[in-house]
Design an enzyme around this catalytic site. Structure first.
Site: not given
Lengths: 107, 465
Positions: B391-392
Site C-alpha cells: 500500500n504505502d
C-alpha cells in the site's frame, strides 16, 4: 592511562574504518541478512561471558556469569542459524545465469 | 610460544573471519559462505576460550559454562529453524536483545570482580558504557519484539510530555554515571541498569511498527558498541574488533536503510510516524468518488489479455503466505507467453529485503525480481500492475502531497501501467496509516479478500480459460 588502553584504542579506531568500508556498497536486498549476520557476530560476547564466569569467585558473579553465558549463547546460535536460513533462499537458480536477459525466462 | 599467545593468535584468526564474513555478506553469491566462515571462527574462539587461563589459573565452572551453552543451543536452534519466515524480524530483534543483555551482564560482573583492586577511572567508564548501551539495547529490542509480534500495538505510543520525560530519564542516567565514576558505588550501578532499561523502553515506544526494522538495525549497532566496551574492560582484542565492526557497519547500514525509505534517521526515531490515522477507511468519499472492485475471475481475464505484467508484493503477501501461489500464477502467465516481473520496493514488508527473502522461498528466480527504478521503467510499458498486499510503497501521495507524512519516499509507480489491480484485505490503510489516492484512480480495480485465496482463485480461472 597504560599502553594497553592505547593499543585497544588503536584497534578500535582502525576497526571503525574497516566496518564502514566493507559494507559501503551492499545492495539493498542484502540489508536484512547483513543485519542478521552482524547480529550473530556480536554474539562473540559469549567469549567474554565465558571469561567472567571462568573467573567468578563469588555467588553473585557465578549467577550473573552463568546468565550471561546463556544469553550470549542464544545470541550466537540464533544469529547464525537465522542468517543461514535467510541466505539459503538466495541461491541463484542453476538454469538461468545472472547475465541472461529476461527473454529466456519467458518460455 | 606460551599457551596464552597461541590462544590470542586463534582469536586473531576468528576476528579475521568476522571481517571476511561481513565482506562476503555484501554479495548474494558469497553471502552464505561468509556466514559459515564467521560461524566457524566463532566456534574456534569459543573452544579456545575453555583453555585460556584467567587471573593466572585455569578457568572455573567449566561444567556450568557447558550447561549454559547447551541451554542456548537447545532453545535457539529450534526457534531459529522453525519459526515462520514472516516472524524473521522479531527473531533478529530478540537475538540482538539477548546479546545486549549479555554485554551488560559481562560489564557488571567484571566490575564486581575487579572492584576490590580499585580500577582506574577509565575502566569504570568502560563498564558504565557497557551497562548503559547493552541494557538499552536489551530493553529496546524487547519492546521492538513485542511490537512486531503484535503483543502490543504497532502504532507509535505517545503521551504528553514524552520528550521531557525521556530527557529527564536520560539526564538521570548521566548523573548516575558521574556518581559511579566518583564513588565506585556498586548500588548505583544497579540504578544505572534500571535507568538504561527504562530509557530503552521509552525510546522505542513512540516508533511505529513500519520503522521498527531500521530501529532493530540501530539497536544491533548499539549491541556491537556494548560488546566493544566489554572488550575494553576485559582487555580482549577479539571483542573490541567484533563489537566495533558490528557497531560501525550497523550504523552505516541504519543510514542506508533510512535513505531507502527517503527519510532521515532523526525523523524515523523522534517523529512518532504514523501516530494518527488520516485515512477514513471508507469505500466512498465525501467528494463522491468511490472505488471499483472486481472478482478474481475478472482479473484473470484481464491478465489473460496482457502481454506484460508487473507484480508488486507487500507485507500482505507475507501475512497470507501467498508467495507460492503467486509464483504459480507467474508460471502460468509465462506459459502463455506473458512477461512477468516482480517490482520490489526496498522497504516493502517489515524489513528491507523482506520480499526478496519471501519470494526466494517460493523459488522465484531472482532474475525476475527487479528493483524499484527498473520496475518503474518496466511499468511504463506494462499492461497490468498487480499490487499484492502493498500500500504505502505505491502511494502517489509520497510524490504529490507535500503534507503527507510519507512525502519524499521513493515509490513504485504502479499508476504508470495500463491497469492497476489491488489485492487487499479491506479498505484499511497501510502501516503508515494514510490514505492511498491510487485506490480511487479510475484505472484501479480492487479485489477484496485474503491475498492467498484471491490468488488461488485467479490461478484456477486462468487455467480454465
Amino acid at each position: 592511562m597504560g599502553n594497553a588502553l592505547l593499543q585497544y584504542a588503536t584497534v578500535f579506531m582502525l576497526t571503525i574504518f574497516v566496518g564502514v568500508e566493507i559494507i559501503a556498497k551492499v545492495p539493498s536486498i542484502l540489508h536484512t541478512p547483513l543485519m542478521s549476520g552482524s547480529n550473530a557476530i556480536h554474539g562473540v560476547i559469549l567469549v567474554g561471558s565465558m571469561t567472567i564466569l571462568g573467573a567468578a569467585t563469588t555467588n553473585a558473579e557465578e549467577i550473573l556469569g552463568f546468565l550471561a553465558v546463556i544469553l550470549a549463547a542464544l545470541n550466537v546460535v540464533g544469529g547464525f542459524v537465522v542468517t543461514d536460513r535467510m541466505l539459503e533462499m538466495f541461491k541463484p537458480k542453476a538454469k538461468t545465469p545472472k547475465a541472461g536477459s529476461t527473454s529466456e525466462v519467458a518460455k | 610460544m606460551s599457551r596464552v599467545t597461541l590462544i590470542d593468535l586463534i582469536y586473531l584468526f576468528s576476528a579475521t573471519t568476522f571481517v571476511l564474513a561481513l565482506k562476503g555478506l555484501g554479495s548474494p553469491k558469497r553471502a552464505r559462505l561468509g556466514n559459515m566462515v564467521a560461524a566457524f571462527g566463532m566456534v574456534v574462539a569459543v573452544v579456545a576460550t575453555f583453555f585460556r587461563p584467567v587471573d593466572g589459573h585455569a578457568i572455573y565452572h567449566v561444567p556450568l559454562m557447558i550447561l549454559g551453552i547447551v541451554i542456548g543451543l537447545v532453545v535457539a536452534v529450534p526457534v531459529a529453524r522453525f519459526v515462520k519466515m514472516t516472524a524473521m524480524p522479531q527473531l533478529v530483534a530478540i537475538f540482538n536483545g539477548v546479546g545486549g543483555g549479555a554485554a551488560a551482564l559481562v560489564s557488571i560482573t567484571e566490575f564486581m570482580h575487579i572492584k576490590a583492586s580499585h580500577p582506574a577511572t577509565y575502566v569504570a567508564l568502560e563498564v558504565l558504557l557497557g551497562v548503559l548501551i547493552g541494557t538499552f539495547s536489551f530493553a529496546g529490542s524487547a519492546i521492538s519484539f513485542a511490537k512486531l509480534q503484535e503483543l502490543m500495538t504497532g502504532r507509535p505510543v505517545t503521551y504528553p510530555g514524552q520528550q521531557v520525560i525521556n530527557g529527564v530519564v536520560g539526564l538521570a542516567a548521566l548523573v548516575t554515571i558521574g556518581w559511579v565514576l566518583v564513588s565506585a558505588s556498586q548500588t548505583m550501578l544497579w540504578v544505572l541498569l534500571g535507568l538504561s532499561a527504562m530509557l530503552g523502553v521509552l525510546f522505542v515506544l513512540p516508533i511505529g511498527g513500519a520503522d521498527v526494522p531500521v530501529l532493530i538495525s540501530l539497536l544491533n549497532a548499539f549491541t556491537g558498541v556494548a560488546v566493544a566496551a566489554s572488550g575494553f574492560t576485559l582487555g580482549s582484542n577479539l571483542l573490541i574488533v567484533a563489537g566495533t565492526l558490528v557497531g560501525a557497519s550497523g550504523l552505516l547500514l541504519t543510514r542506508l536503510m533510512s535513505k531507502a525509505m527517503g527519510r532521515s534517521l532523526p525523523n524515523i526515531l523522534f517523529s512518532a510516524f504514523g501516530a494518527t490515522v488520516t485515512a477514513s477507511g471508507a469505500t466512498e468519499r465525501a467528494d463522491g468518488r468511490s472505488v471499483r472492485s472486481g472478482s478474481p475471475e475478472d482479473i484473470a481475464i484481464m491478465l489473460g489479455f496482457a502481454s506484460r505484467v508487473v507484480f508488486i508484493p507487500g507485507y500482505g503477501l507475507a501475512v497470507s503466505q501467498g508467495q507460492h501461489v503467486l509464483r504459480e500464477l507467474a508460471d502460468l502467465l509465462e506459459s502463455k507467453g506473458i512477461e512477468v516481473f516482480y517490482g520490489i520496493h526496498p522497504v516493502a514488508g517489515r524489513m528491507p529485503g523482506h520480499m526478496n527473502v519471501l519470494l526466494a522461498e517460493a523459488n522465484v528466480p531472482y532474475e525476475q525480481l527487479v528493483e524499484m527504478d527498473e520496475a518503474n521503467t518496466e511499468l511504463q510499458t506494462a499492461d497490468v500492475a498487480l499490487v499484492v498486499g502493498a500500500n504505502d510503497t505505491v502511494n502517489p501521495a509520497a510524490v504529490d502531497d507535500k503534507t503527507s507524512p510519507i512525502y519524499g519516499m521513493p515509490i513504485i509507480h504502479a499508476d504508470l501501467a495500463e491497469n492497476v489491480v489491488f489485492l487487499k484485505r479491506s479498505m484499511r490503510p497501510g502501516f503508515a496509516g494514510i490514505e492511498n489516492e491510487l485506490l480511487y484512480n479510475p484505472k484501479t480495480t480492487l479485489v477484496f479478500g485474503d491475498a492467498k485465496d484471491t490468488l488461488t482463485k485467479m490461478v484456477a480461472a486462468v487455467k480454465a480459460s
